[in-house]
Design an enzyme around this catalytic site. Structure first.
Site, PDB file in Angstrom:
ATOM      1  N   ASP A  44       0.642  -0.929   0.038  1.00  0.00           N
ATOM      2  CA  ASP A  44       0.028   0.040  -0.266  1.00  0.00           C
ATOM      3  C   ASP A  44       0.953   1.564  -0.073  1.00  0.00           C
ATOM      4  O   ASP A  44       0.214   2.108  -0.725  1.00  0.00           O
ATOM      5  CB  ASP A  44      -1.268  -0.194   1.314  1.00  0.00           C
ATOM      6  CG  ASP A  44      -2.035  -0.502   1.071  1.00  0.00           C
ATOM      7  OD1 ASP A  44      -2.305  -1.600  -0.039  1.00  0.00           O
ATOM      8  OD2 ASP A  44      -3.274  -0.647   2.137  1.00  0.00           O
ATOM      9  N   ALA A  46       3.692   1.736  -0.977  1.00  0.00           N
ATOM     10  CA  ALA A  46       4.636   1.743  -2.264  1.00  0.00           C
ATOM     11  C   ALA A  46       3.764   2.624  -3.654  1.00  0.00           C
ATOM     12  O   ALA A  46       4.015   3.171  -4.274  1.00  0.00           O
ATOM     13  CB  ALA A  46       5.072   1.111  -3.056  1.00  0.00           C
ATOM     14  N   LYS A 186       9.725   5.102   8.906  1.00  0.00           N
ATOM     15  CA  LYS A 186       8.749   4.535  10.679  1.00  0.00           C
ATOM     16  C   LYS A 186       8.251   3.639  10.596  1.00  0.00           C
ATOM     17  O   LYS A 186       7.224   3.218   9.494  1.00  0.00           O
ATOM     18  CB  LYS A 186       8.384   6.034  11.160  1.00  0.00           C
ATOM     19  CG  LYS A 186       6.762   6.210  10.137  1.00  0.00           C
ATOM     20  CD  LYS A 186       5.769   7.443  11.650  1.00  0.00           C
ATOM     21  CE  LYS A 186       5.051   7.212  11.172  1.00  0.00           C
ATOM     22  NZ  LYS A 186       4.288   6.729  11.687  1.00  0.00           N
ATOM     23  N   HIS A 216       7.700  11.927   7.062  1.00  0.00           N
ATOM     24  CA  HIS A 216       6.935  12.413   6.195  1.00  0.00           C
ATOM     25  C   HIS A 216       6.699  14.104   6.377  1.00  0.00           C
ATOM     26  O   HIS A 216       6.494  14.729   5.500  1.00  0.00           O
ATOM     27  CB  HIS A 216       5.931  11.576   5.389  1.00  0.00           C
ATOM     28  CG  HIS A 216       4.578  11.333   6.075  1.00  0.00           C
ATOM     29  ND1 HIS A 216       4.165  10.492   6.979  1.00  0.00           N
ATOM     30  CD2 HIS A 216       3.752  12.475   5.915  1.00  0.00           C
ATOM     31  CE1 HIS A 216       2.841  10.818   6.997  1.00  0.00           C
ATOM     32  NE2 HIS A 216       2.969  11.863   7.187  1.00  0.00           N
ATOM     33  N   HIS A 278       5.849  12.151  14.540  1.00  0.00           N
ATOM     34  CA  HIS A 278       5.742  13.556  13.295  1.00  0.00           C
ATOM     35  C   HIS A 278       5.412  14.387  14.734  1.00  0.00           C
ATOM     36  O   HIS A 278       5.899  15.129  14.447  1.00  0.00           O
ATOM     37  CB  HIS A 278       4.348  13.245  12.632  1.00  0.00           C
ATOM     38  CG  HIS A 278       4.328  12.391  12.517  1.00  0.00           C
ATOM     39  ND1 HIS A 278       5.118  11.733  11.235  1.00  0.00           N
ATOM     40  CD2 HIS A 278       3.486  11.009  11.696  1.00  0.00           C
ATOM     41  CE1 HIS A 278       5.054  10.042  10.650  1.00  0.00           C
ATOM     42  NE2 HIS A 278       3.602  10.600  10.888  1.00  0.00           N
ATOM     43  N   LYS A 370      -7.660  17.432  11.195  1.00  0.00           N
ATOM     44  CA  LYS A 370      -6.746  18.838  10.976  1.00  0.00           C
ATOM     45  C   LYS A 370      -5.210  18.188  11.838  1.00  0.00           C
ATOM     46  O   LYS A 370      -5.420  17.701  12.504  1.00  0.00           O
ATOM     47  CB  LYS A 370      -7.299  19.548  11.665  1.00  0.00           C
ATOM     48  CG  LYS A 370      -7.259  20.086  12.889  1.00  0.00           C
ATOM     49  CD  LYS A 370      -8.344  20.915  13.822  1.00  0.00           C
ATOM     50  CE  LYS A 370      -8.049  21.508  14.939  1.00  0.00           C
ATOM     51  NZ  LYS A 370      -8.642  22.877  15.920  1.00  0.00           N
ATOM     52  N   TYR A 406      -2.821  32.041  10.139  1.00  0.00           N
ATOM     53  CA  TYR A 406      -3.062  33.247  10.451  1.00  0.00           C
ATOM     54  C   TYR A 406      -3.217  32.986  12.129  1.00  0.00           C
ATOM     55  O   TYR A 406      -2.760  33.024  12.760  1.00  0.00           O
ATOM     56  CB  TYR A 406      -4.215  32.961  10.428  1.00  0.00           C
ATOM     57  CG  TYR A 406      -5.091  31.374  11.236  1.00  0.00           C
ATOM     58  CD1 TYR A 406      -6.345  31.726  12.561  1.00  0.00           C
ATOM     59  CD2 TYR A 406      -5.110  30.422  10.758  1.00  0.00           C
ATOM     60  CE1 TYR A 406      -6.719  31.125  13.404  1.00  0.00           C
ATOM     61  CE2 TYR A 406      -6.475  29.326  11.462  1.00  0.00           C
ATOM     62  CZ  TYR A 406      -6.852  30.011  12.929  1.00  0.00           C
ATOM     63  OH  TYR A 406      -7.337  28.674  13.384  1.00  0.00           O
TER      64      TYR A 406
END
Length: 519
Positions: A44, A46, A186, A216, A278, A370, A406
């Protein structure tokens, strides 16, 4: 990068975005052809990430058909055409059906060749090396000048055996102007000991300069913007410290559950899957001191200093959750203690950040999707407008979706009365940069690997320091000393998490919602 620009101009524009010295990134003319090997080519990762990233680099002119060839390697018995058909649909998604796209797609697929073999098989890797060597000869590469990039889209359990095979059978033979580089995904271990063991095994086979531990998140546009925002804007520099900042939140939320990945996720949990890598990488960029220069090692030195300054985590500053229905997945243990939600407070013991809580929060099956950084400033002293109840100033960096930066600030409400309201100064990328295509994180990171720029990759001592922070907490969870609280899918997570934020000094703004602007 304008979608209408030529490949050469796009190539130059991409180079200009890099933080590293331009001279370090240009490939010397004596470099030979480039062979990119995707191990785990039928999986998946790749299909969904690696091959689409390579295709986009090809379309933009960064991978030239006269110098590059792409090899897929996996255990599945496939032909070249079988692999091409497997990935074709993933390369077409979201790119339109133009004739130009169809031509690019056809040319790219012809660059792909498939080799079948096991991950500890001499025969498989001998055959792979034979195919790579034939490509290099066909491209008239000088001996030792070719470049070999191996992307391990594989479970970490097979990294040692695969790397031994690469080292023994598939290295660039003469290491003159060419190179061999290894990209590993990872998770890098499950705790400090397993990570150190894996690092030692790979370290016996390859130099640190040959290893690219990919995260990433470090390739995301707004994460890469952090250094520029912090160190190229004068008005942030005097504010970015404990005298002005009350707390920092780094948040990752998903509005769906494990969805078919229950078995994998149950082995790792939300802390190993998201927070330890992350979110901790983002924390380093938010908290680090200005590096001596933009050279990769100088930046990574400062990140390591941040990690080494983090105090041990106190269990009373942790809230874990597990959404209702998680254990209905047949691949998940019925007595699983694995958290699908976690809020963890980290404290950095140095002059800049003493006393400022860094709140890392991640969860699945929540009420929104988010990822963002939220820097909340302290209250204004001597508040003559009595607007404290409306909320504090905040600087928010929205990483995904709807990339934006913002600032929440208090302004006069339009009208005859002297009343105040919260509003924002807004830089929304979709509105401001309409003609710019924001590259996917994997595109950036693969290109960085080809260029030899390790700035956005995790160094071994950095990895060790990260695991030292979280291993005691993870062992307490694994041993059942900490239990996740149940929460309903589609909620904010356990109510105790909001209570923890309040205790840490976070002041929630009520009645204000940021709405991404539209045309």
């Amino acid at each position: 990068m304008s979608t209408g620009s030529s490949p050469s101009s796009r190539r130059n524009s991409f180079r200009s975005e890099s933080f590293s010295d331009e001279k370090d990134l240009e490939l010397p003319p004596e470099y030979g052809c480039l062979s990119i090997v995707v191990l785990g080519a039928s999986g998946d990762l790749a299909k969904k990430k690696t091959f689409p990233a390579l295709f986009n680099l090809f379309r933009q002119g960064f991978l030239q058909p006269n110098e590059v060839h792409i090899f897929g390697y996996a255990r599945s018995k496939l032909s070249d055409d079988d692999l091409r058909e497997r990935i074709r649909g993933y390369l077409s998604l979201g790119k339109g059906g133009s004739s130009e796209h169809a031509e690019d797609l056809s040319k790219f697929l012809q660059l792909i060749k498939y080799v079948s073999g096991s991950y500890d098989s001499e025969d498989g890797f001998l055959l792979l090396n034979k195919e790579i060597s034939e490509h290099e000869i066909a491209k008239n590469s000088q001996p030792g000048s070719s470049r070999r990039l191996f992307y391990l889209a594989l479970p970490p359990s097979v990294y040692p055996s695969v790397c031994k095979m690469i080292r023994k059978y598939c290295m660039n033979q003469y290491d003159l102007t060419g190179w061999t580089r290894i990209v590993v995904e990872k998770p890098f271990g499950k705790d400090l000991n397993s990570a150190e063991e894996l690092s030692a095994q790979l370290g016996e086979l390859f130099d640190e300069q040959q290893l690219y531990r990919i995260d990433h998140y470090l390739g995301k546009e707004l994460v890469q913007n952090l250094l520029v925002v912090r160190f190229a804007n004068r008005f942030f520099m005097p504010l970015w410290n404990r005298d002005n900042i009350a707390n920092v939140q780094i948040v990752f939320r998903e509005d769906f559950g494990t969805e078919g990945r229950g078995g994998y996720f149950d082995e790792y949990g939300i802390i190993r899957d998201i927070i330890q890598n992350h979110l901790l990488q983002v924390l380093c960029l938010v908290a680090m001191e200005k590096p001596v220069s933009l050279k990769p090692e100088h930046i990574r030195d400062e990140k390591v200093k941040v990690l080494q300054s983090v105090l041990p985590i106190h269990n009373e500053e942790v809230v874990l959750g597990q959404y209702e229905g998680y254990k209905d997945d047949p691949t998940v243990s019925k007595d699983s203690n694995t958290p699908t939600f976690a809020t963890v407070i980290l404290r950095i013991h140095n002059e800049r950040w003493e006393g400022v809580p860094f709140i890392l929060k991640a969860g699945k099956a929540l009420n929104s999707r988010k990822a963002e950084i939220r820097v909340q400033f302290k209250d204004v002293p001597g508040d003559i407008f009595r607007c404290k109840k409306q909320g504090r100033n905040e600087f928010v960096i929205r990483l995904q979706p709807s990339e934006a930066m913002y600032m929440k600030l208090t302004v006069k409400k339009p009208g005859l009365e002297m009343s105040t309201i919260q509003s924002e100064l807004d830089l929304s990328y979709g509105l401001r940069y309409q003609d710019v295509v924001i590259p996917e994180a994997y595109e950036r990171l693969i290109l960085d690997t080809i260029r030899g720029d390790q700035q956005h990759f995790v160094r071994r001592d950095e990895l060790k320091a990260a695991w030292e922070i979280f291993t005691p907490l993870l062992h307490d969870i694994d041993d059942g000393k900490l239990k996740p609280l149940s929460y309903k899918p589609g909620s904010r997570g356990p109510a105790e998490a909001d209570e923890l934020l309040s205790k840490a000094g976070y002041v929630q703004t009520h009645g204000y919602i940021w709405i991404p602007p539209t045309l």
